[in-house]
Design an enzyme around this catalytic site. Structure first.
Site, PDB file in Angstrom:
ATOM      1  N   ARG A   1       0.809  -1.211   0.000  1.00  0.00           N
ATOM      2  CA  ARG A   1       0.000   0.000   0.000  1.00  0.00           C
ATOM      3  C   ARG A   1       0.844   1.264   0.000  1.00  0.00           C
ATOM      4  O   ARG A   1       1.905   1.294   0.608  1.00  0.00           O
ATOM      5  CB  ARG A   1      -0.844   0.036   1.274  1.00  0.00           C
TER       6      ARG A   1
ATOM      7  N   ASP B   1       6.403  -3.726  10.548  1.00  0.00           N
ATOM      8  CA  ASP B   1       4.942  -3.639  10.677  1.00  0.00           C
ATOM      9  C   ASP B   1       4.469  -3.799  12.129  1.00  0.00           C
ATOM     10  O   ASP B   1       3.482  -3.190  12.540  1.00  0.00           O
ATOM     11  CB  ASP B   1       4.212  -4.632   9.749  1.00  0.00           C
TER      12      ASP B   1
ATOM     13  N   SER C   1       8.193  -4.880   6.252  1.00  0.00           N
ATOM     14  CA  SER C   1       7.897  -5.944   7.222  1.00  0.00           C
ATOM     15  C   SER C   1       8.842  -7.136   7.099  1.00  0.00           C
ATOM     16  O   SER C   1       8.409  -8.264   6.847  1.00  0.00           O
ATOM     17  CB  SER C   1       6.452  -6.396   7.053  1.00  0.00           C
TER      18      SER C   1
HETATM   19  C1  BG6 Z   1      -1.603  -4.722   7.859  1.00  0.00           C
HETATM   20  C2  BG6 Z   1      -0.442  -3.791   8.066  1.00  0.00           C
HETATM   21  O1  BG6 Z   1      -2.746  -4.171   8.396  1.00  0.00           O
HETATM   22  O2  BG6 Z   1      -1.296  -5.962   8.441  1.00  0.00           O
HETATM   23  C3  BG6 Z   1       0.771  -4.415   7.421  1.00  0.00           C
HETATM   24  O3  BG6 Z   1      -0.681  -2.531   7.582  1.00  0.00           O
HETATM   25  C4  BG6 Z   1       1.039  -5.742   7.969  1.00  0.00           C
HETATM   26  O4  BG6 Z   1       1.875  -3.602   7.610  1.00  0.00           O
HETATM   27  C5  BG6 Z   1      -0.187  -6.564   7.838  1.00  0.00           C
HETATM   28  O5  BG6 Z   1       2.136  -6.351   7.356  1.00  0.00           O
HETATM   29  C6  BG6 Z   1       0.006  -7.911   8.411  1.00  0.00           C
HETATM   30  O6  BG6 Z   1      -1.018  -8.721   7.992  1.00  0.00           O
HETATM   31  P1  BG6 Z   1      -1.052  -9.542   6.658  1.00  0.00           P
HETATM   32  O7  BG6 Z   1      -2.037 -10.579   6.953  1.00  0.00           O
HETATM   33  O8  BG6 Z   1      -1.444  -8.622   5.594  1.00  0.00           O
HETATM   34  O9  BG6 Z   1       0.313 -10.113   6.474  1.00  0.00           O
HETATM   35  C1  GLC Z   2       7.967 -11.794   9.062  1.00  0.00           C
HETATM   36  C2  GLC Z   2       8.960 -10.689   9.047  1.00  0.00           C
HETATM   37  C3  GLC Z   2       8.686  -9.717  10.138  1.00  0.00           C
HETATM   38  C4  GLC Z   2       7.274  -9.255  10.073  1.00  0.00           C
HETATM   39  C5  GLC Z   2       6.346 -10.418  10.091  1.00  0.00           C
HETATM   40  C6  GLC Z   2       4.898 -10.007  10.004  1.00  0.00           C
HETATM   41  O1  GLC Z   2       8.153 -12.503  10.204  1.00  0.00           O
HETATM   42  O2  GLC Z   2      10.246 -11.237   9.174  1.00  0.00           O
HETATM   43  O3  GLC Z   2       9.541  -8.636  10.051  1.00  0.00           O
HETATM   44  O4  GLC Z   2       7.001  -8.408  11.136  1.00  0.00           O
HETATM   45  O5  GLC Z   2       6.653 -11.279   9.041  1.00  0.00           O
HETATM   46  O6  GLC Z   2       4.604  -9.364   8.826  1.00  0.00           O
END
Ligand code: BG6
Ligand code: GLC
Ligand code: BG6
Ligand code: GLC
Length: 918
Positions: free
Chosen positions: A540, A657, A603
């Protein structure tokens, strides 16, 4: 010669006169073809009523589902015990099915008496008696200490919700033991067997009605057999109905045997125009007045009595025995069905009649004997006619279900009346064929009673039970005990300390990365910021407008896809693509050329030396772009922006994240000191005392630590709970051997674990008919959203099956149940493992601060947490259990990490400016 002719003439005349007399007297008992067709139509309507969910409660023909789903296919085998209770004889049997793969059944049996004081006494005693007989049988046959499955043929109406359970709806026929109606007869018998604990080791695997047993017995020899009819002490029929028509049972594929309990037809008054004064009188004198009205016009327990009542009335009217009545004729039950059968014998019938009447103390004339014989014929013919009408309705239903113009089928038959009455079978067959001319019906007498069929049902049940055990064995691998969870919590705690200490850090699997985020937003932040959010399900780009003082934030965002070839291409391609998306977004927002500060949610594990520097340690999850590991991702982004040479951006912060999530939630709740992601990946961050962070100078205040707990277990410390399926998932992943805890807990892998289990169960022949489809071989088919849907409590089985079918998995309803269980076991373990990890951190925080109790908020995000119907609850329960001294509030991050990243950027920007101004 003349004399002989005269005699013959005389006799014919006498016979005609008597027959006419009786015919006139029993006019109402003779049913025309038209009436039979009418009864047939009424019974068809009754069946429909019994099958409907809404209409069943008031239906008199109960159409009971039996949970017998298929006729025998010849693959049944094993040794079984069988009880046969409810017909004219009570038997205990041992049945050996299909030794050496042949269709071969051997039975040994023993009859036991059923005295009235037992069958009409106390229910507990009845079952104890049955258990005693079973124990006696096992002793005699030297079967003690052998664990054998048992099939119970119980010839009464039972409501079943599964094969091995049956709640008695009402006693019928001769039985009336107290305290049994409304209770499960299988558990009553199981309880009674406990008394013989030392010598009875028996598992009741199936409860079957005698009609079902009969159908299965006959189907073993004739696969066309799909109906079972009993015309014995009682009368009843069962047949194979399409599941889609059985509203009382979930599922719509295949068929299930329905025990019609047609004996109760007419209990709602539907046959009042047919019933005679004799039927009424007989009913009033029975054990169950007003009940089983159809049965009372048909079955062996009642036919003799009907004849007696008729004879009595005729004698009273002076039409028989010269008006004389013997006292025996007044005694209920004096004429039995076997008498009726004997009197109707082709050759000896008349002589038999004379003998029987004489035995009753009467002095019958020739004319009397002829008349009595004809009474018997009318009564038994009516019985056969009524049975034929109901059976014709069933056959018509079968034909219509199959949408056939002609039906070829076999009806399995049993019951003493059918067997011993000389004319009954052929009359019945003839009328049925007349009523349903478009059915080619074969009537097959069950030579070996219901038991052989009951053994087939038990054999299938025992195979299902064995399969169940195999499935349970697999699921058990995912069940963690409290001790195991405590162990995991404690190991996680050790890993935290390892990661924080300078000496042990280089080898630590939980890396405990300093983030240089040292404080929570205080509400004074303001301005317009760009944010990127890379690494979750979606990529995003966001514009975040923070207004000071009001703790209010406005966000605009756009989701972009990152194609797989870019995720796993070169680093330059990846970052060029990101910048392309930023350009599109700025364009879209009308911000072309604007110079905004940017917070980069990235992340993945990054080693940071400051808030705006992050060296990617290694890719996790689905990313594998080359030339990125060991590089500063902020630099890579800056260079990509430069390459594009279209706009300039001030990259102020790079944020994990978890950190973004903690900040997003911390903006609302100052107690939020933990950030948790349960999404594609699994990770957690928290606020740590500076003095505990040996990698960063300074002892004052706190800093957020990105634990990167996904790597927990990479040193083998989780090997005792890792299953072969976890290992397979690991081996097939982009980073084998890495992120083992993440691979047991996060959305990207749970579906894969499920898939591996399903493959194994299929290989074992426990699922999908043993066929591994191409789809099942496809990696990633079970995305988190599907897991979440499958496990939803609100979904009916059919809907689960639909989801599986959409995924290309051709599953039966049974398969769907298993798949749902597998999903449940895998997601439960994930939630519990999360709970253990989280308990470790909150306990650490509590101890570090020296608190007796800690109140703390955890900010959470991620599709697994948000979409899964049970995950969050189990996670929370586990934390409560494993960290009882912490009061943990879970706060769902509604706005994602982007908002938090913008807030961090705002704080960093403020500090930057302050530094500059100084
Ligand atoms: C979102 C965050 O809401 O959740 C992201 O904005 C994050 O940064 C994510 O990585 C984690 O959830 P998923 O299920 O999208 O990996
Ligand atoms: C993976 C990444 C970590 C992140 C997580 C959730 O474990 O290594 O940095 O926070 O995924 O998205
Ligand atoms: C037998 C079955 O052959 O027929 C019994 O094994 C069944 O289970 C019986 O109840 C029905 O006939 P009757 O005449 O014994 O009631
Ligand atoms: C009675 C019972 C029924 C049984 C039949 C034949 O009608 O209610 O369950 O099948 O007798 O034995």
């Amino acid at each position: 010669m003349f004399a002989v002719h005269l005699m013959a003439f005389y006799f014919t005349k006498l016979k005609e006169d008597q027959i006419k007399k009786v015919d006139r007297f029993l006019y109402h008992m003779r049913l025309s073809d038209e009436t039979l067709l009418d009864i047939m139509a009424r019974f068809q309507a009754e069946m429909q009523k019994g099958l409907g969910k809404d209409t069943n409660p008031t239906a008199s023909v109960k159409m009971l589902p039996t949970f017998v789903r298929a006729i025998p296919d010849g693959s049944e085998n094993g040794e079984f015990l069988s009880l046969d209770l409810g017909g004219s004889k009570f038997r205990v049997l041992k049945v050996q099915v299909s030794e050496e793969g042949k269709r071969n059944v051997q039975m040994e049996s023993q009859f036991y008496p059923t005295p009235n004081e037992i069958i009409r006494g106390n229910g507990t005693e009845l079952f104890e008696y049955v258990a005693d007989c079973l124990a006696d049988f096992m002793k005699t046959k030297e079967l003690m200490q052998k664990k054998l499955p048992l099939g119970l043929t119980f010839s009464f109406p039972c409501k079943q919700t599964k094969l091995e359970e049956g709640v008695l709806l009402s006693w019928t026929k001769k039985f009336k033991a107290r305290g049994v109606q409304g209770t499960d007869v299988v558990s009553s018998l199981t309880n009674a067997m406990r008394k013989h604990k030392q010598d009875l080791d028996v598992d009741i695997l199936a409860l079957v009605n005698d009609t079902v047993g009969t159908m299965m017995t006959c189907a073993y020899d004739d696969p066309y057999c799909e109906v079972g009819v009993i015309i014995g002490t009682g009368t009843n029929a069962c047949y194979m109905e399409d599941m889609s028509n059985i509203e009382l049972v979930e599922g719509d594929e295949g068929r299930m045997c329905i025990n019609t309990e047609w004996g109760a037809f007419g209990d709602d008054g539907a046959l009042e125009d047919i019933r005679t004064e004799f039927d009424q009188e007989l009913d009033l004198g029975s054990l169950n007045p007003g009940k089983q009205l159809f049965e009372k016009m048909i079955s062996g327990l009642y036919l003799g009595e009907l004849v007696r009542l008729i004879l009595l009335k005729m004698a009273k009217a002076g039409l028989l025995f010269g008006g004389e009545k013997s006292s025996a004729l007044h005694i209920k039950g004096k004429i039995e069905t076997r008498h009726v059968a004997a009197m109707e014998k082709y050759k000896e019938g008349l002589a038999n009649t004379r003998e029987i009447l004489t035995d009753l103390g009467l002095e019958p004339s020739e004319a009397d004997c002829i008349a009595v014989q004809h009474v018997c014929t009318i009564v038994s013919f009516r019985s056969a006619n009524l049975c034929a009408a109901a059976l014709a309705a069933i056959l018509t239903r079968l034909r219509e279900n199959k949408k056939l113009v002609r039906l070829r089928t076999t009806v399995g038959m049993d019951g003493t009346l059918y067997k011993i009455h000389p004319q009954y079978p052929k009359r019945l067959h003839k009328v049925v064929r007349k009523l349903v001319p478009n059915c080619d019906v074969r009537f097959l007498l069950s030579e070996s009673g219901s038991t052989k069929g009951a053994a087939m049902v038990t054999a299938v049940a025992s195979r299902v039970q064995a399969q169940r055990k195999q499935i349970d064995k697999v699921l058990a691998l995912f069940q963690l005990t409290r001790e195991q969870l405590v162990g995991i919590r404690d190991k996680m705690r050790v890993e935290f300390e390892y990661g924080l200490k300078r000496d042990t850090h280089p080898l630590a699997t939980v890396k405990m990365l300093p983030t240089y985020v040292c404080g929570m937003p205080d509400g004074t932040e303001k301005g317009k910021f760009l944010a990127l959010d890379l690494g979750g399900t979606n990529f995003r780009v966001l514009l975040v407008k923070i207004r000071s003082g009001r703790r209010s934030v406005r966000m605009y965002n756009k989701i972009f896809t990152i194609p797989l070839e870019i995720m796993q291409g070169t680093g330059e391609e990846l970052f060029d693509h990101i910048v392309q998306c930023i350009a599109d977004f700025l364009d879209y927002m009308g911000l072309k050329g604007a110079q905004l500060p940017l917070g980069f949610t990235f992340s993945f594990p990054c080693r940071q030396a400051s808030i705006d520097k992050g060296t990617l340690i290694e890719w996790t999850k689905g990313f594998k772009a080359t030339d990125c590991e060991g590089e500063d991702v902020v630099d890579m982004l800056r260079e990509a922006i430069k390459r594009r040479n279209e706009f300039d951006l001030d990259i102020v912060a790079v944020v994990n994240d978890t950190v973004g999530t903690m900040m997003t939630c911390g903006y609302e709740d100052r107690n939020c000191e933990v950030g948790l992601i349960a999404g594609t990946g699994s990770n957690m961050c928290y606020m740590e005392e500076m003095r505990n962070i040996e990698l960063v100078e300074g002892d004052e205040g706190k800093m957020c630590i990105n634990t990167e707990w996904g790597g927990f277990g990479d040193n083998g410390c989780l090997d005792d709970i890792r299953t072969q399926y976890d290992k397979e998932v690991d081996e097939g992943s982009l980073n084998p051997g890495k992120q083992r805890y993440e691979k047991m807990t996060s959305g990207m892998y749970l579906g894969e674990i499920v898939r591996q289990i399903l493959i194994d169960l299929t290989k074992q022949g426990l699922l999908f008919r043993g066929q591994i489809s191409e789809r099942l071989r496809t990696r990633g088919i079970f995305e988190t959203k599907f897991l979440s849907q499958i496990e939803s409590d609100r979904l009916a089985l059919l809907q689960v099956r639909k989801i599986l079918q959409q995924l290309g998995l051709d599953s039966t309803c049974e398969d769907s149940i298993v798949v749902k269980e597998v999903c449940g076991a895998v997601s439960r373990r994930a939630a519990e493992l999360y709970g253990a990890g989280l308990a470790a951190i909150v306990e650490k925080r509590r101890e570090d601060q020296g608190f007796e109790h800690l109140k703390i908020t955890v900010g959470v995000d991620g599709t697994l947490y948000k979409l899964h119907p049970h995950f969050s609850r189990i996670l929370q329960e586990t934390v409560k259990e494993l960290a009882p001294r912490c009061d943990v509030t879970f706060m769902l991050s509604e706005d994602g990490s982007g908002k938090g990243a913008a807030l961090i950027t705002a704080v960093a920007k403020r500090l930057q400016q302050a530094r500059r101004e100084n």
